[in-house]
Write a protein that holds these residues in place. Sequence first.
Motif, PDB file in Angstrom:
ATOM      1  N   THR A 204      35.071  25.391  -3.420  1.00  0.00           N
ATOM      2  CA  THR A 204      35.509  24.014  -3.631  1.00  0.00           C
ATOM      3  C   THR A 204      36.226  23.868  -4.961  1.00  0.00           C
ATOM      4  O   THR A 204      35.884  24.550  -5.930  1.00  0.00           O
ATOM      5  N   GLY A 205      37.211  22.964  -4.998  1.00  0.00           N
ATOM      6  CA  GLY A 205      37.946  22.689  -6.226  1.00  0.00           C
ATOM      7  C   GLY A 205      37.292  21.656  -7.111  1.00  0.00           C
ATOM      8  O   GLY A 205      37.774  21.366  -8.193  1.00  0.00           O
ATOM      9  N   MET A 206      36.188  21.045  -6.655  1.00  0.00           N
ATOM     10  CA  MET A 206      35.341  20.142  -7.437  1.00  0.00           C
ATOM     11  C   MET A 206      35.986  18.829  -7.853  1.00  0.00           C
ATOM     12  O   MET A 206      35.493  18.145  -8.734  1.00  0.00           O
ATOM     13  N   ALA A 207      37.081  18.428  -7.188  1.00  0.00           N
ATOM     14  CA  ALA A 207      37.632  17.086  -7.436  1.00  0.00           C
ATOM     15  C   ALA A 207      36.722  16.049  -6.784  1.00  0.00           C
ATOM     16  O   ALA A 207      35.956  16.367  -5.874  1.00  0.00           O
ATOM     17  N   ILE A 208      36.825  14.809  -7.244  1.00  0.00           N
ATOM     18  CA  ILE A 208      36.066  13.723  -6.630  1.00  0.00           C
ATOM     19  C   ILE A 208      36.607  13.508  -5.215  1.00  0.00           C
ATOM     20  O   ILE A 208      37.812  13.506  -4.989  1.00  0.00           O
ATOM     21  N   GLY A 209      35.722  13.345  -4.269  1.00  0.00           N
ATOM     22  CA  GLY A 209      36.122  13.128  -2.882  1.00  0.00           C
ATOM     23  C   GLY A 209      35.698  14.295  -2.014  1.00  0.00           C
ATOM     24  O   GLY A 209      34.556  14.768  -2.086  1.00  0.00           O
ATOM     25  N   THR A 210      36.613  14.771  -1.209  1.00  0.00           N
ATOM     26  CA  THR A 210      36.332  15.836  -0.242  1.00  0.00           C
ATOM     27  C   THR A 210      35.701  17.059  -0.896  1.00  0.00           C
ATOM     28  O   THR A 210      34.740  17.623  -0.356  1.00  0.00           O
ATOM     29  N   ASP A 211      36.219  17.476  -2.039  1.00  0.00           N
ATOM     30  CA  ASP A 211      35.721  18.695  -2.695  1.00  0.00           C
ATOM     31  C   ASP A 211      34.238  18.577  -3.043  1.00  0.00           C
ATOM     32  O   ASP A 211      33.450  19.490  -2.767  1.00  0.00           O
ATOM     33  N   GLN A 212      33.865  17.468  -3.653  1.00  0.00           N
ATOM     34  CA  GLN A 212      32.463  17.309  -4.037  1.00  0.00           C
ATOM     35  C   GLN A 212      31.576  17.031  -2.830  1.00  0.00           C
ATOM     36  O   GLN A 212      30.427  17.481  -2.797  1.00  0.00           O
ATOM     37  N   ASP A 213      32.101  16.334  -1.826  1.00  0.00           N
ATOM     38  CA  ASP A 213      31.333  16.150  -0.597  1.00  0.00           C
ATOM     39  C   ASP A 213      31.012  17.513   0.018  1.00  0.00           C
ATOM     40  O   ASP A 213      29.906  17.748   0.497  1.00  0.00           O
ATOM     41  N   PHE A 214      31.983  18.408   0.001  1.00  0.00           N
ATOM     42  CA  PHE A 214      31.804  19.760   0.533  1.00  0.00           C
ATOM     43  C   PHE A 214      30.693  20.490  -0.223  1.00  0.00           C
ATOM     44  O   PHE A 214      29.832  21.127   0.382  1.00  0.00           O
ATOM     45  N   ALA A 215      30.702  20.384  -1.548  1.00  0.00           N
ATOM     46  CA  ALA A 215      29.655  21.022  -2.345  1.00  0.00           C
ATOM     47  C   ALA A 215      28.281  20.458  -1.986  1.00  0.00           C
ATOM     48  O   ALA A 215      27.303  21.210  -1.857  1.00  0.00           O
ATOM     49  N   LEU A 216      28.203  19.143  -1.816  1.00  0.00           N
ATOM     50  CA  LEU A 216      26.928  18.522  -1.423  1.00  0.00           C
ATOM     51  C   LEU A 216      26.467  19.006  -0.049  1.00  0.00           C
ATOM     52  O   LEU A 216      25.277  19.251   0.168  1.00  0.00           O
ATOM     53  N   ILE A 217      27.399  19.163   0.874  1.00  0.00           N
ATOM     54  CA  ILE A 217      27.058  19.668   2.205  1.00  0.00           C
ATOM     55  C   ILE A 217      26.572  21.113   2.103  1.00  0.00           C
ATOM     56  O   ILE A 217      25.587  21.486   2.752  1.00  0.00           O
ATOM     57  N   CYS A 218      27.240  21.913   1.296  1.00  0.00           N
ATOM     58  CA  CYS A 218      26.780  23.294   1.085  1.00  0.00           C
ATOM     59  C   CYS A 218      25.353  23.302   0.550  1.00  0.00           C
ATOM     60  O   CYS A 218      24.506  24.065   1.044  1.00  0.00           O
ATOM     61  N   LYS A 219      25.078  22.462  -0.440  1.00  0.00           N
ATOM     62  CA  LYS A 219      23.711  22.371  -0.986  1.00  0.00           C
ATOM     63  C   LYS A 219      22.716  21.999   0.106  1.00  0.00           C
ATOM     64  O   LYS A 219      21.659  22.619   0.231  1.00  0.00           O
ATOM     65  N   GLU A 220      23.059  20.996   0.888  1.00  0.00           N
ATOM     66  CA  GLU A 220      22.185  20.516   1.951  1.00  0.00           C
ATOM     67  C   GLU A 220      21.873  21.633   2.955  1.00  0.00           C
ATOM     68  O   GLU A 220      20.743  21.777   3.412  1.00  0.00           O
ATOM     69  N   LEU A 221      22.886  22.428   3.296  1.00  0.00           N
ATOM     70  CA  LEU A 221      22.723  23.502   4.278  1.00  0.00           C
ATOM     71  C   LEU A 221      22.251  24.817   3.650  1.00  0.00           C
ATOM     72  O   LEU A 221      22.127  25.824   4.349  1.00  0.00           O
ATOM     73  N   GLU A 222      22.019  24.779   2.333  1.00  0.00           N
ATOM     74  CA  GLU A 222      21.596  25.972   1.581  1.00  0.00           C
ATOM     75  C   GLU A 222      22.614  27.104   1.701  1.00  0.00           C
ATOM     76  O   GLU A 222      22.268  28.280   1.839  1.00  0.00           O
ATOM     77  N   ILE A 223      23.877  26.729   1.642  1.00  0.00           N
ATOM     78  CA  ILE A 223      24.994  27.672   1.635  1.00  0.00           C
ATOM     79  C   ILE A 223      25.474  27.785   0.192  1.00  0.00           C
ATOM     80  O   ILE A 223      25.778  26.769  -0.437  1.00  0.00           O
ATOM     81  N   PRO A 224      25.540  28.989  -0.354  1.00  0.00           N
ATOM     82  CA  PRO A 224      26.047  29.110  -1.727  1.00  0.00           C
ATOM     83  C   PRO A 224      27.525  28.696  -1.786  1.00  0.00           C
ATOM     84  O   PRO A 224      28.254  28.842  -0.806  1.00  0.00           O
ATOM     85  N   TYR A 225      27.917  28.170  -2.947  1.00  0.00           N
ATOM     86  CA  TYR A 225      29.317  27.792  -3.098  1.00  0.00           C
ATOM     87  C   TYR A 225      29.809  28.141  -4.492  1.00  0.00           C
ATOM     88  O   TYR A 225      29.051  28.232  -5.452  1.00  0.00           O
ATOM     89  N   LEU A 226      31.121  28.397  -4.553  1.00  0.00           N
ATOM     90  CA  LEU A 226      31.819  28.699  -5.791  1.00  0.00           C
ATOM     91  C   LEU A 226      32.652  27.484  -6.169  1.00  0.00           C
ATOM     92  O   LEU A 226      33.287  26.872  -5.308  1.00  0.00           O
ATOM     93  N   SER A 227      32.650  27.136  -7.441  1.00  0.00           N
ATOM     94  CA  SER A 227      33.433  26.004  -7.939  1.00  0.00           C
ATOM     95  C   SER A 227      34.671  26.528  -8.650  1.00  0.00           C
ATOM     96  O   SER A 227      34.559  27.180  -9.686  1.00  0.00           O
ATOM     97  N   TYR A 228      35.838  26.271  -8.077  1.00  0.00           N
ATOM     98  CA  TYR A 228      37.112  26.659  -8.679  1.00  0.00           C
ATOM     99  C   TYR A 228      37.657  25.434  -9.401  1.00  0.00           C
ATOM    100  O   TYR A 228      38.231  24.536  -8.779  1.00  0.00           O
ATOM    101  N   VAL A 229      37.469  25.387 -10.688  1.00  0.00           N
ATOM    102  CA  VAL A 229      37.842  24.237 -11.508  1.00  0.00           C
ATOM    103  C   VAL A 229      39.234  24.499 -12.086  1.00  0.00           C
ATOM    104  O   VAL A 229      39.482  25.575 -12.648  1.00  0.00           O
ATOM    105  N   PRO A 230      40.162  23.537 -11.954  1.00  0.00           N
ATOM    106  CA  PRO A 230      41.535  23.794 -12.397  1.00  0.00           C
ATOM    107  C   PRO A 230      41.666  24.057 -13.891  1.00  0.00           C
ATOM    108  O   PRO A 230      42.515  24.844 -14.317  1.00  0.00           O
TER     109      PRO A 230
END
Length: 158
Positions: free
Chosen positions: A47-73
Amino acid sequence: MKVMVTGHRPIKIGGYDRDNPIRSRINEQVRNILRNVNEVVPVTGITGMAIGTDQDFALICKELEIPYLSYVPFEGQESVWPAIAKDEYYDLLGSSEEVVYVNKGNYTPKKMQLRNEAMVNNSDLAIAVWNGDTRGGTYNCISYLKKTKKVPIIYVEA
């Protein structure tokens, strides 16, 4: 399998309230995609960690216990955000398997695209939350995905 997301900011997905009908529908579709892929092969999210879709995706990954990488610009991406948005951002960064700062220095529009390209170049599959708009960062990322022809895209209508 590394699954990245690209998508719109809150204004184009029903607003800042995650419980709004548009955003809830989008997040349920993304959740189902991640769940289904993860049942076949272990997934790591990107995820690119922008507000909106990117952070929603990170929250979904957390919920599903899927590891995620944050690519911050760039470091300090969140500097102009409201305090509540910063707090959530820091929490999500703290839950990341890894935080990748793609560029040095302060904001420039090009750094957002370089972040997108780094995500594409390190992904096996892309989820694109897109309303069909042919301007902006989501469209630029989708264009790069199509240009590289390296990563299949699953579209979720915004």
